[in-house]
Design an enzyme around this catalytic site. Structure first.
Site, PDB file in Angstrom:
ATOM      1  N   SER A   1      31.787 -60.028  -0.868  1.00  0.00           N
ATOM      2  CA  SER A   1      30.927 -60.534   1.002  1.00  0.00           C
ATOM      3  C   SER A   1      31.506 -60.606   1.975  1.00  0.00           C
ATOM      4  O   SER A   1      32.732 -59.641   1.839  1.00  0.00           O
ATOM      5  CB  SER A   1      29.459 -61.029   0.087  1.00  0.00           C
ATOM      6  OG  SER A   1      29.130 -60.998   1.341  1.00  0.00           O
TER       7      SER A   1
ATOM      8  N   ASP B   1      27.550 -56.840   7.434  1.00  0.00           N
ATOM      9  CA  ASP B   1      28.931 -57.670   6.552  1.00  0.00           C
ATOM     10  C   ASP B   1      29.937 -57.004   5.757  1.00  0.00           C
ATOM     11  O   ASP B   1      29.275 -55.948   5.669  1.00  0.00           O
ATOM     12  CB  ASP B   1      28.236 -58.365   6.201  1.00  0.00           C
ATOM     13  CG  ASP B   1      27.367 -58.803   4.951  1.00  0.00           C
ATOM     14  OD1 ASP B   1      27.149 -57.347   4.984  1.00  0.00           O
ATOM     15  OD2 ASP B   1      27.232 -59.375   3.931  1.00  0.00           O
TER      16      ASP B   1
ATOM     17  N   ASP C   1      29.999 -56.735   2.564  1.00  0.00           N
ATOM     18  CA  ASP C   1      29.528 -55.498   1.521  1.00  0.00           C
ATOM     19  C   ASP C   1      27.598 -54.731   1.912  1.00  0.00           C
ATOM     20  O   ASP C   1      27.146 -54.348   1.205  1.00  0.00           O
ATOM     21  CB  ASP C   1      29.608 -56.140   0.249  1.00  0.00           C
ATOM     22  CG  ASP C   1      27.899 -57.450   0.331  1.00  0.00           C
ATOM     23  OD1 ASP C   1      27.908 -58.454   1.063  1.00  0.00           O
ATOM     24  OD2 ASP C   1      27.482 -58.070  -0.220  1.00  0.00           O
TER      25      ASP C   1
ATOM     26  N   ASP D   1      25.067 -56.391   2.804  1.00  0.00           N
ATOM     27  CA  ASP D   1      23.787 -55.490   2.800  1.00  0.00           C
ATOM     28  C   ASP D   1      23.318 -57.115   3.660  1.00  0.00           C
ATOM     29  O   ASP D   1      21.912 -57.263   3.656  1.00  0.00           O
ATOM     30  CB  ASP D   1      24.394 -56.506   0.909  1.00  0.00           C
ATOM     31  CG  ASP D   1      24.449 -58.687   0.830  1.00  0.00           C
ATOM     32  OD1 ASP D   1      25.140 -58.371   2.277  1.00  0.00           O
ATOM     33  OD2 ASP D   1      24.140 -58.586  -0.085  1.00  0.00           O
TER      34      ASP D   1
END
Length: 454
Positions: free
Chosen positions: A99, A243, A245, A247
């Site tokens: 992440s 961010d 990743d 999501d």
């Protein structure tokens, strides 16, 4: 390697430094354990742009295939794109990402078929125990008939699915600046936004897991400074930051001012309730603004308050049949997206709401931003329980004050509230406070901090 899994297996995922804490042989064992615990005959695997991700992802896939499981590899993807694949293909899935963590980290977010979460109470503990056993006794014997490894493109299908969930037909032309932070938003945004009446100003779309421009964590105000400057400089209607990743999404208005994730939660909740004729449950965690529950009720819905953390939100989404859920960390969950979180779908809702009327974003979101909030303030403490007890003692029995223990301690009055909750991983207490005006919020915040830091 002599791995200490207690350091890398967290409450919701696997995360640690590569290769110091985990590596490809260990990833292969996690793949084998995931196959065993889910009892799957087939799984789907994807990864982000970190330098270590392709190797770890492939090792995991091979570990699962050696247990006789057929593996579909979707390659570079955002976390919500992996959830899409898990939902659309009805397969358990694994996403390789850390992440917003720095470049040396990597991790695995796992789910069962239909993007159902795998956390410490839903399979992750068993996966860890299997891997620990195999580290001591050696890897299990391969299945008599190994599974297959096949590749599949899902980006176009993922984009089409998201666009099918939001009515974008009435959107006026908008100029939008997107800061992908060198993360997976740079991969997904051009395809998702294709064909919409948008002038896209890309920032840091080059996939680079070393994050050369800033950390891919828009929750830290330092990481959206570039976006805040660029939006007014471009004369843009809004800015969006993702961010690492992709999501989670964060929004800034035409002036470059951040829009609170609670305001986005309220805005999307109102839109989702409009689609259902004002019927439905909306989940919000206990540190979102009071505005959220007010807006949900005003639009005919039923607000349900939960603990902080995506496993609690997803469990409550499934239990209650909720249509939508939001967290103040900018995770947004949709019933139509297998109860999973997708920042991209939230971004499309913001574009549809803004583009469906003539005013600026600041005016549109003002109705969803009714209170003064402190943001999250962390304090290092020697004894979390003792400090929480001190807060309880200070407020218990005061007229007009209520206390509850849903997650840490929440202290509420008619015109203010604050929550203090312990970190699961560090000796920290996290404070969030909100009040009807800035002066009251400041007073309550400072009063609570004085007790926490005494």
């Amino acid at each position: 390697m002599a791995a200490d899994l207690s350091q890398i297996v967290k409450a919701y995922d696997v995360r640690g430094v590569v290769p110091d804490q985990w590596d490809e042989p260990l990833a292969a064992l996690f793949g084998a354990a995931f196959a065993e615990v889910t009892e799957a005959t087939a799984i789907v695997v994807g990864h982000d742009m970190r330098p270590s991700s392709p190797g770890l992802s492939r090792a995991f896939a091979r570990g699962a295939a050696e247990r006789g499981v057929d593996v579909t590899e979707i390659g570079l993807c955002s976390t919500d794109q992996l959830y899409y694949a898990s939902g659309a293909l009805n397969l358990p899935g694994a996403m390789f990402t850390a992440s917003h963590n720095p470049a040396q980290y990597n991790g695995i977010k796992m789910c069962r078929a239909g993007a159902a979460p795998v956390g410490q109470d839903t399979g992750l503990t068993q996966i860890r125990e299997l891997v620990e056993r195999w580290l001591e006794s050696g890897a299990p014997e391969p299945a008599a008939e190994p599974g297959t490894l096949t590749t599949r493109e899902t980006l176009e299908d993922y984009a089409a699915h998201l666009r099918s969930l939001v009515d974008l037909s009435a959107v006026r032309p908008l100029k939008v600046v997107v800061d992908a932070g060198n993360g997976m938003g740079g991969h997904t945004v051009p395809t998702v936004f294709a064909g919409l009446p948008l002038t896209l100003v890309p920032m840091y779309f080059e996939l680079d897991g070393t994050f050369p421009n800033h950390e891919a964590n828009p929750l830290d105000p330092a990481n959206i400074v570039d976006l805040q400057k660029r939006v007014p400089a471009e004369g843009a209607d809004l800015g969006i930051a993702f961010d690492g990743d992709a999501d989670r999404c964060f929004v800034v208005d035409e002036n470059g001012d951040p829009v609170s994730p609670s305001a986005i939660t309220a805005l999307v909740a109102a839109r989702e309730l409009a689609r259902t004729g004002g019927k439905g449950t909306v989940i919000h965690n206990l540190i979102t603004s009071r505005t959220v529950s007010e807006v949900v009720k005003e639009n005919g819905g039923t607000p349900v308050r939960t603990r902080v953390g995506h496993s609690f939100i997803k469990a409550e989404m499934a239990r209650s049949g909720a249509i939508f859920g939001g967290e103040h960390s900018a995770h947004y969950y949709f019933k139509d997206f297998w109860n999973a979180d997708t920042g991209m779908l939230a971004a499309l809702h913001v574009l549809a709401a803004l583009g469906g009327q003539d005013g600026p974003l600041s005016a549109l979101t003002a109705q969803y931003d009714r209170y003064a909030g402190s943001g999250e303030i962390n304090s290092t403490v020697a004894d979390q329980a003792a400090r929480l007890a001190a807060i309880r003692a200070a407020y218990e029995g005061r007229p007009g004050i209520t206390l509850d223990d849903l997650d840490g301690l929440t202290v509420s009055a008619a015109d203010w509230w604050f929550n203090v909750r312990p970190s699961n991983t560090e000796p920290l207490l996290r404070l969030n406070a909100e009040a009807e005006d800035e002066a009251t919020m400041t007073r309550i915040r400072d009063e609570a901090l004085a007790i926490i830091r005494a």
